[in-house]
Design an enzyme around this catalytic site. Structure first.
Site, PDB file in Angstrom:
ATOM      1  N   LYS A 131       0.829  -1.213   0.000  1.00  0.00           N
ATOM      2  CA  LYS A 131       0.000   0.000   0.000  1.00  0.00           C
ATOM      3  C   LYS A 131       0.868   1.270   0.000  1.00  0.00           C
ATOM      4  O   LYS A 131       2.083   1.203   0.249  1.00  0.00           O
ATOM      5  CB  LYS A 131      -0.940  -0.045   1.208  1.00  0.00           C
ATOM      6  CG  LYS A 131      -1.967  -1.187   1.149  1.00  0.00           C
ATOM      7  CD  LYS A 131      -2.936  -1.108   2.330  1.00  0.00           C
ATOM      8  CE  LYS A 131      -3.994  -2.197   2.279  1.00  0.00           C
ATOM      9  NZ  LYS A 131      -4.956  -2.091   3.410  1.00  0.00           N
ATOM     10  N   TYR A 177     -12.420  -2.225  -3.281  1.00  0.00           N
ATOM     11  CA  TYR A 177     -12.884  -2.365  -1.898  1.00  0.00           C
ATOM     12  C   TYR A 177     -14.405  -2.227  -1.804  1.00  0.00           C
ATOM     13  O   TYR A 177     -14.933  -1.842  -0.765  1.00  0.00           O
ATOM     14  CB  TYR A 177     -12.184  -1.349  -0.999  1.00  0.00           C
ATOM     15  CG  TYR A 177     -10.802  -1.786  -0.528  1.00  0.00           C
ATOM     16  CD1 TYR A 177     -10.650  -2.922   0.269  1.00  0.00           C
ATOM     17  CD2 TYR A 177      -9.662  -1.067  -0.854  1.00  0.00           C
ATOM     18  CE1 TYR A 177      -9.404  -3.325   0.712  1.00  0.00           C
ATOM     19  CE2 TYR A 177      -8.406  -1.464  -0.410  1.00  0.00           C
ATOM     20  CZ  TYR A 177      -8.286  -2.594   0.382  1.00  0.00           C
ATOM     21  OH  TYR A 177      -7.046  -2.995   0.835  1.00  0.00           O
ATOM     22  N   PHE A 226     -15.520   3.517   7.433  1.00  0.00           N
ATOM     23  CA  PHE A 226     -14.145   3.841   7.056  1.00  0.00           C
ATOM     24  C   PHE A 226     -13.932   3.852   5.534  1.00  0.00           C
ATOM     25  O   PHE A 226     -12.815   4.082   5.068  1.00  0.00           O
ATOM     26  CB  PHE A 226     -13.152   2.875   7.716  1.00  0.00           C
ATOM     27  CG  PHE A 226     -13.378   1.406   7.415  1.00  0.00           C
ATOM     28  CD1 PHE A 226     -12.917   0.846   6.226  1.00  0.00           C
ATOM     29  CD2 PHE A 226     -14.030   0.584   8.316  1.00  0.00           C
ATOM     30  CE1 PHE A 226     -13.104  -0.495   5.931  1.00  0.00           C
ATOM     31  CE2 PHE A 226     -14.225  -0.771   8.042  1.00  0.00           C
ATOM     32  CZ  PHE A 226     -13.766  -1.301   6.847  1.00  0.00           C
ATOM     33  N   ARG A 245      -1.608 -14.029   4.666  1.00  0.00           N
ATOM     34  CA  ARG A 245      -2.318 -13.349   5.770  1.00  0.00           C
ATOM     35  C   ARG A 245      -1.521 -13.476   7.071  1.00  0.00           C
ATOM     36  O   ARG A 245      -1.502 -12.554   7.887  1.00  0.00           O
ATOM     37  CB  ARG A 245      -3.720 -13.949   5.950  1.00  0.00           C
ATOM     38  CG  ARG A 245      -4.633 -13.838   4.743  1.00  0.00           C
ATOM     39  CD  ARG A 245      -5.260 -12.503   4.538  1.00  0.00           C
ATOM     40  NE  ARG A 245      -5.990 -12.006   5.675  1.00  0.00           N
ATOM     41  CZ  ARG A 245      -6.766 -10.916   5.622  1.00  0.00           C
ATOM     42  NH1 ARG A 245      -6.916 -10.233   4.482  1.00  0.00           N
ATOM     43  NH2 ARG A 245      -7.393 -10.487   6.683  1.00  0.00           N
ATOM     44  N   THR A 285      -5.165  -6.741  10.954  1.00  0.00           N
ATOM     45  CA  THR A 285      -5.516  -5.494  10.259  1.00  0.00           C
ATOM     46  C   THR A 285      -5.013  -4.265  11.011  1.00  0.00           C
ATOM     47  O   THR A 285      -4.464  -3.339  10.413  1.00  0.00           O
ATOM     48  CB  THR A 285      -7.060  -5.407  10.106  1.00  0.00           C
ATOM     49  OG1 THR A 285      -7.522  -6.612   9.514  1.00  0.00           O
ATOM     50  CG2 THR A 285      -7.460  -4.223   9.250  1.00  0.00           C
ATOM     51  N   ARG A 290       2.761  -5.976   9.155  1.00  0.00           N
ATOM     52  CA  ARG A 290       2.037  -4.828   9.712  1.00  0.00           C
ATOM     53  C   ARG A 290       2.643  -4.380  11.042  1.00  0.00           C
ATOM     54  O   ARG A 290       2.733  -3.178  11.323  1.00  0.00           O
ATOM     55  CB  ARG A 290       0.555  -5.157   9.837  1.00  0.00           C
ATOM     56  CG  ARG A 290      -0.147  -5.053   8.472  1.00  0.00           C
ATOM     57  CD  ARG A 290      -1.537  -5.637   8.482  1.00  0.00           C
ATOM     58  NE  ARG A 290      -2.307  -5.271   7.291  1.00  0.00           N
ATOM     59  CZ  ARG A 290      -3.444  -5.853   6.945  1.00  0.00           C
ATOM     60  NH1 ARG A 290      -3.954  -6.833   7.682  1.00  0.00           N
ATOM     61  NH2 ARG A 290      -4.083  -5.473   5.859  1.00  0.00           N
ATOM     62  N   ASN A 332      -1.981   0.579   6.659  1.00  0.00           N
ATOM     63  CA  ASN A 332      -1.504  -0.674   7.269  1.00  0.00           C
ATOM     64  C   ASN A 332      -0.665  -1.538   6.316  1.00  0.00           C
ATOM     65  O   ASN A 332      -0.641  -2.758   6.432  1.00  0.00           O
ATOM     66  CB  ASN A 332      -2.660  -1.455   7.904  1.00  0.00           C
ATOM     67  CG  ASN A 332      -3.689  -1.919   6.892  1.00  0.00           C
ATOM     68  OD1 ASN A 332      -3.558  -1.656   5.705  1.00  0.00           O
ATOM     69  ND2 ASN A 332      -4.696  -2.624   7.370  1.00  0.00           N
ATOM     70  N   HIS A 356      -2.156  -5.335   1.621  1.00  0.00           N
ATOM     71  CA  HIS A 356      -3.451  -6.019   1.446  1.00  0.00           C
ATOM     72  C   HIS A 356      -3.181  -7.457   1.050  1.00  0.00           C
ATOM     73  O   HIS A 356      -2.230  -7.729   0.309  1.00  0.00           O
ATOM     74  CB  HIS A 356      -4.278  -5.364   0.329  1.00  0.00           C
ATOM     75  CG  HIS A 356      -5.388  -6.243  -0.165  1.00  0.00           C
ATOM     76  ND1 HIS A 356      -6.605  -6.307   0.470  1.00  0.00           N
ATOM     77  CD2 HIS A 356      -5.436  -7.152  -1.172  1.00  0.00           C
ATOM     78  CE1 HIS A 356      -7.362  -7.216  -0.156  1.00  0.00           C
ATOM     79  NE2 HIS A 356      -6.675  -7.733  -1.156  1.00  0.00           N
ATOM     80  N   GLU A 369      -9.741 -10.785  -7.323  1.00  0.00           N
ATOM     81  CA  GLU A 369      -8.771  -9.691  -7.169  1.00  0.00           C
ATOM     82  C   GLU A 369      -7.607  -9.831  -8.159  1.00  0.00           C
ATOM     83  O   GLU A 369      -7.102  -8.830  -8.668  1.00  0.00           O
ATOM     84  CB  GLU A 369      -8.263  -9.653  -5.730  1.00  0.00           C
ATOM     85  CG  GLU A 369      -9.345  -9.209  -4.757  1.00  0.00           C
ATOM     86  CD  GLU A 369      -8.903  -9.251  -3.304  1.00  0.00           C
ATOM     87  OE1 GLU A 369      -9.730  -8.912  -2.439  1.00  0.00           O
ATOM     88  OE2 GLU A 369      -7.746  -9.625  -3.028  1.00  0.00           O
TER      89      GLU A 369
HETATM   90  P1  RTP Z   1      -7.065  -5.823   3.459  1.00  0.00           P
HETATM   91  O1  RTP Z   1      -8.399  -6.176   2.838  1.00  0.00           O
HETATM   92  O2  RTP Z   1      -6.571  -4.454   3.059  1.00  0.00           O
HETATM   93  O3  RTP Z   1      -6.055  -6.902   3.235  1.00  0.00           O
HETATM   94  O4  RTP Z   1      -7.231  -5.746   5.042  1.00  0.00           O
HETATM   95  P2  RTP Z   1      -7.971  -6.774   5.988  1.00  0.00           P
HETATM   96  O5  RTP Z   1      -8.547  -7.904   5.202  1.00  0.00           O
HETATM   97  O6  RTP Z   1      -7.013  -7.099   7.078  1.00  0.00           O
HETATM   98  O7  RTP Z   1      -9.120  -5.864   6.562  1.00  0.00           O
HETATM   99  P3  RTP Z   1     -10.570  -5.549   5.959  1.00  0.00           P
HETATM  100  O8  RTP Z   1     -11.557  -5.806   7.038  1.00  0.00           O
HETATM  101  O9  RTP Z   1     -10.778  -6.232   4.652  1.00  0.00           O
HETATM  102  O10 RTP Z   1     -10.514  -3.978   5.736  1.00  0.00           O
HETATM  103  C1  RTP Z   1      -9.937  -3.429   4.568  1.00  0.00           C
HETATM  104  C2  RTP Z   1      -9.096  -2.228   4.962  1.00  0.00           C
HETATM  105  O11 RTP Z   1      -9.939  -1.199   5.462  1.00  0.00           O
HETATM  106  C3  RTP Z   1      -9.268  -0.503   6.504  1.00  0.00           C
HETATM  107  N1  RTP Z   1     -10.025  -0.575   7.727  1.00  0.00           N
HETATM  108  N2  RTP Z   1     -10.176   0.434   8.510  1.00  0.00           N
HETATM  109  N3  RTP Z   1     -10.900   2.146  10.640  1.00  0.00           N
HETATM  110  C4  RTP Z   1     -11.314   0.880  10.649  1.00  0.00           C
HETATM  111  O12 RTP Z   1     -11.978   0.406  11.546  1.00  0.00           O
HETATM  112  C5  RTP Z   1     -10.908   0.025   9.544  1.00  0.00           C
HETATM  113  N4  RTP Z   1     -11.220  -1.236   9.413  1.00  0.00           N
HETATM  114  C6  RTP Z   1     -10.647  -1.622   8.241  1.00  0.00           C
HETATM  115  C7  RTP Z   1      -7.922  -1.133   6.695  1.00  0.00           C
HETATM  116  O13 RTP Z   1      -6.948  -0.385   5.992  1.00  0.00           O
HETATM  117  C8  RTP Z   1      -8.088  -2.505   6.080  1.00  0.00           C
HETATM  118  O14 RTP Z   1      -6.868  -3.010   5.623  1.00  0.00           O
HETATM  119 MG    MG Z   2      -9.768  -7.625   3.520  1.00  0.00          MG
END
Ligand code: RTP
Ligand code: MG
Length: 143
Positions: free
Chosen positions: A11, A51, A59, A87, A93, A104, A114, A117, A128
């Protein structure tokens, strides 16, 4: 164990920190291969589509703004158990909750910025990967 593919994005915050190589090195050391790779800057439309599953989350707008704030490096990682392995290397996250030694924990500044992805399951990995790469831009292992 079957060979899987997963999509990884380094990112904007991690690209700005000049740690592209360190992150890719972690994938390689864990036995994942780079089957496709490109540097690009997402358009707003691309970030919103990528996304899209988070469209209704509070968010979402911050996430899109952040993802278009600078270039990203997009890769297809290939290897045994690639989705879960990636992962695991990424960590939680929220970097405050990420296990020591994960990408991370070591490189991310916040839950928004973070560092990486990774696809979360086979169906999203396939979608994707197709979002960013044509079939002839992906190079499977040859030996
Ligand atoms: P990613 O999709 O980017 O790999 O991340 P992830 O699976 O660990 O988390 P996900 O729930 O899919 O959320 C996608 C991205 O959104 C941002 N986020 N912000 N402020 C918040 O509560 C929040 N929650 C998620 C994060 O940048 C996350 O990577
Ligand atoms: Mg995700």
């Amino acid at each position: 164990m079957a060979i899987e593919r997963t999509l990884s994005i380094i990112k904007p915050d991690a690209v700005a920190k000049n740690v592209i190589g360190e992150i890719i090195s972690r994938f390689e050391k864990a036995g994942l291969r780079i089957a496709a790779l490109k540097m690009t800057k997402l358009t707003r439309q691309q970030a919103e589509a990528f996304y899209g599953v988070h469209r209704d989350k509070p968010f979402f707008n911050d996430l899109v703004e952040y993802m278009i704030s600078g270039p990203v490096v997009v890769q297809v990682l290939e290897g045994e158990n690639a989705i879960a392995k990636n992962r695991e290397l990424m960590g939680a996250t929220n970097p405050k909750e990420a296990a020591p030694g994960t990408i991370r924990a070591d490189f991310a500044d916040s839950i928004d910025a973070n560092a990486v992805h990774g696809s979360d399951r086979p169906e999203t990995a396939a979608q994707e990967i197709a979002f960013f790469f044509k079939d002839d831009e992906i190079f499977p292992r040859f030996d």
